[in-house]
Design a protein around this motif. Structure first.
Motif, PDB file in Angstrom:
ATOM      1  N   SER A  37      40.523  38.471  33.697  1.00 40.40           N
ATOM      2  CA  SER A  37      39.887  37.309  34.320  1.00 40.40           C
ATOM      3  C   SER A  37      40.738  36.051  34.221  1.00 40.40           C
ATOM      4  O   SER A  37      40.730  35.222  35.129  1.00 40.40           O
ATOM      5  CB  SER A  37      38.520  37.058  33.678  1.00 40.40           C
ATOM      6  OG  SER A  37      38.662  36.834  32.278  1.00 40.40           O
ATOM      7  N   ASP A  38      41.500  35.892  33.111  1.00 42.73           N
ATOM      8  CA  ASP A  38      42.272  34.657  32.957  1.00 42.73           C
ATOM      9  C   ASP A  38      43.463  34.581  33.907  1.00 42.73           C
ATOM     10  O   ASP A  38      44.090  33.537  34.040  1.00 42.73           O
ATOM     11  CB  ASP A  38      42.745  34.482  31.512  1.00 42.73           C
ATOM     12  CG  ASP A  38      43.678  35.593  31.049  1.00 42.73           C
ATOM     13  OD1 ASP A  38      43.847  36.578  31.786  1.00 42.73           O
ATOM     14  OD2 ASP A  38      44.230  35.472  29.945  1.00 42.73           O
ATOM     15  N   LYS A  44      38.487  33.419  38.059  1.00 41.14           N
ATOM     16  CA  LYS A  44      38.153  33.709  36.656  1.00 41.14           C
ATOM     17  C   LYS A  44      37.217  34.902  36.513  1.00 41.14           C
ATOM     18  O   LYS A  44      36.333  34.919  35.654  1.00 41.14           O
ATOM     19  CB  LYS A  44      37.528  32.469  35.977  1.00 41.14           C
ATOM     20  CG  LYS A  44      38.375  31.216  36.079  1.00 41.14           C
ATOM     21  CD  LYS A  44      39.771  31.434  35.523  1.00 41.14           C
ATOM     22  CE  LYS A  44      40.638  30.203  35.659  1.00 41.14           C
ATOM     23  NZ  LYS A  44      42.042  30.456  35.303  1.00 41.14           N
ATOM     24  N   ASP A  45      37.412  35.900  37.360  1.00 43.02           N
ATOM     25  CA  ASP A  45      36.583  37.101  37.321  1.00 43.02           C
ATOM     26  C   ASP A  45      37.522  38.300  37.311  1.00 43.02           C
ATOM     27  O   ASP A  45      38.376  38.438  38.200  1.00 43.02           O
ATOM     28  CB  ASP A  45      35.679  37.134  38.561  1.00 43.02           C
ATOM     29  CG  ASP A  45      34.589  38.178  38.444  1.00 43.02           C
ATOM     30  OD1 ASP A  45      34.429  38.740  37.347  1.00 43.02           O
ATOM     31  OD2 ASP A  45      33.899  38.425  39.448  1.00 43.02           O
ATOM     32  N   ALA A  46      37.411  39.173  36.303  1.00 43.23           N
ATOM     33  CA  ALA A  46      38.281  40.344  36.210  1.00 43.23           C
ATOM     34  C   ALA A  46      38.209  41.155  37.504  1.00 43.23           C
ATOM     35  O   ALA A  46      37.160  41.237  38.147  1.00 43.23           O
ATOM     36  CB  ALA A  46      37.879  41.197  35.022  1.00 43.23           C
ATOM     37  N   HIS A  47      39.338  41.750  37.869  1.00 39.32           N
ATOM     38  CA  HIS A  47      39.429  42.394  39.178  1.00 39.32           C
ATOM     39  C   HIS A  47      40.087  43.766  39.052  1.00 39.32           C
ATOM     40  O   HIS A  47      41.038  43.934  38.284  1.00 39.32           O
ATOM     41  CB  HIS A  47      40.251  41.510  40.121  1.00 39.32           C
ATOM     42  CG  HIS A  47      40.318  41.998  41.531  1.00 39.32           C
ATOM     43  ND1 HIS A  47      39.210  42.363  42.261  1.00 39.32           N
ATOM     44  CD2 HIS A  47      41.390  42.171  42.363  1.00 39.32           C
ATOM     45  CE1 HIS A  47      39.589  42.735  43.468  1.00 39.32           C
ATOM     46  NE2 HIS A  47      40.898  42.637  43.550  1.00 39.32           N
TER      47      HIS A  47
END
Length: 401
Positions: free
Chosen positions: A261-262, A267-270
């Motif tokens: 995410s960072d 800011k959302d894990a992908h």
């Protein structure tokens, strides 16, 4: 209760040091020998710190409060008052633009690691070689403009605009810490070409897209950049994410690229499902960079601790003659346009593009429901691109069921 002048004057020493509190972090420290010191207690970047404000009665209560208020203003601006004090004591040795820019970055503990790397790369590549050793107070608008025009001349208009912003932020930090008087980047308004916001040139017609894919395969540049070029149409990631891709993020057996995410803009894990074509490209470059941190390791670093620039793919596309027609980011528009035309569900496409879903419940549902479908979509997309590249008749590819 707030301190008063009589309280400070009449404070008597005790066997051990003790504190008399004022307001907003200010207190008077009374030592056993009768010495009295004003101190300001504050928190910065999650750590408690103390700033010495002077010895009473040489520094009176009103002066101590004024110094406290000045320090609080610095905190509101994201500046560590104790760092400012250290700078004042060291004199001019650390007053170059490079030194102040590095302090500015260090004073931003809440930045994401990806943004910190991006700002640092901009400074190291495009600014420090020309402005790094210049005293900040002597820096002129003409010098900054000349530096930014070097970036514009290579076609990186967006990067020039962002770099101007970063330079201005560093200068304003220097102003706040007493080493500059004005932000000279304010004089450059209108001096640079304006980037077109919200639009990236993109090829969205099948026939010219096939030609672009063939030109990419024939690209005569370095192997690392060419592989990134070949991978980008298949996964249509943000160029910054692709350039900074790490081997630890890939599971080739599971055919997945998992981005923390960072590193993501929203800011959302992908998760990026990998087609067989994408895996083949990764296995092809693995013998070269697989023992290093980054997939697309730069030959400018040592042992792979640096990766290619986020601009590398776009620069290669421009060198191939597609200036104004297509960009590295444009592959996202290409994929979105053609996948929608082929009937794939908008939620699936948007999730694969890592666009934020404002409804958090729906966002959680999308993450849970669309991975399997996205795997099929990404493989169908890769097969479709192969067909275009090989000059097959342009027909709509069927949505995988």
């Amino acid at each position: 209760m707030a301190l008063s002048d009589p309280t400070c004057k009449n404070a008597k020493p005790k066997e051990k040091p003790y504190k008399l509190a004022d307001e907003k972090g200010l207190y008077l420290l009374v030592k056993p020998n009768g010495s009295k010191y004003f101190r300001f207690k504050f928190r910065f970047a999650g750590h408690e710190k103390v700033l010495a404000l002077g010895v009473y009665p040489e520094i009176g209560l009103k002066q101590a409060r004024d110094k406290r208020d000045e320090a609080r203003k610095q905190l509101d601006s994201g500046i560590d008052p104790s760092l400012t004090r250290k700078i004042e004591k060291t004199g001019s040795a650390e007053n170059t633009f490079a030194a102040i820019a590095k302090e500015f970055m260090a004073a931003k503990p809440n930045w994401s690691e990806s943004h910190r790397k991006h700002v640092n790369e901009c400074f190291e590549r495009d600014v420090f070689p020309w402005l790094g050793n210049r005293p900040l107070k002597d820096l002129s608008a003409v010098e900054v403009l000349a530096t930014l025009r070097r970036i514009v001349d290579r076609g990186a208009i967006e990067t020039a605009a962002r770099t101007k912003q970063f330079i201005g932020q560093a200068i304003r930090y220097g102003i706040a810490t007493g080493r500059a008087e004005r932000d000279v980047t304010a004089d450059l308004r209108g001096a640079l070409p304006s980037p077109v916001r919200g639009h990236y040139p993109a090829i969205t017609e099948p026939k010219p897209l096939g030609q672009l894919l063939r030109d990419i395969d024939a690209y005569k540049g370095g192997f690392v950049v060419r592989t990134a070029l070949q991978l980008q149409p298949l996964i249509f990631a943000r160029p910054a994410n692709l350039a900074a891709a790490e081997w630890a993020e890939f599971d080739l057996e599971a055919a997945e690229w998992r981005i923390a995410s960072d590193k993501m803009k929203m800011k959302d894990a992908h998760i990026v499902p990998l087609s067989t074509q994408a895996i083949a490209l990764l296995r092809d470059i693995q013998p070269l960079t697989g023992n290093q941190q980054y997939v697309f390791a730069s030959n400018q670093g040592q042992n792979g601790e640096k990766h290619i620039s986020r601009e590398s793919i776009g620069m290669a596309i421009r060198r191939m003659g597609y200036q104004g027609q297509h960009t590295a980011h444009g592959f996202r528009t290409t994929a979105s346009t053609l996948l929608h035309e082929q009937g794939f569900h908008s939620d699936m496409i948007e999730r694969q593009l890592a666009h934020a879903e404002r409804n958090r419940v729906k966002a959680a549902y999308n993450r849970a429901q669309h991975l399997a479908e996205r795997r099929k979509m990404m493989q169908s997309w890769a097969d479709y691109l192969d067909g275009l590249k090989n000059g097959a008749q342009v027909i709509a590819f069927k949505k995988a069921g």
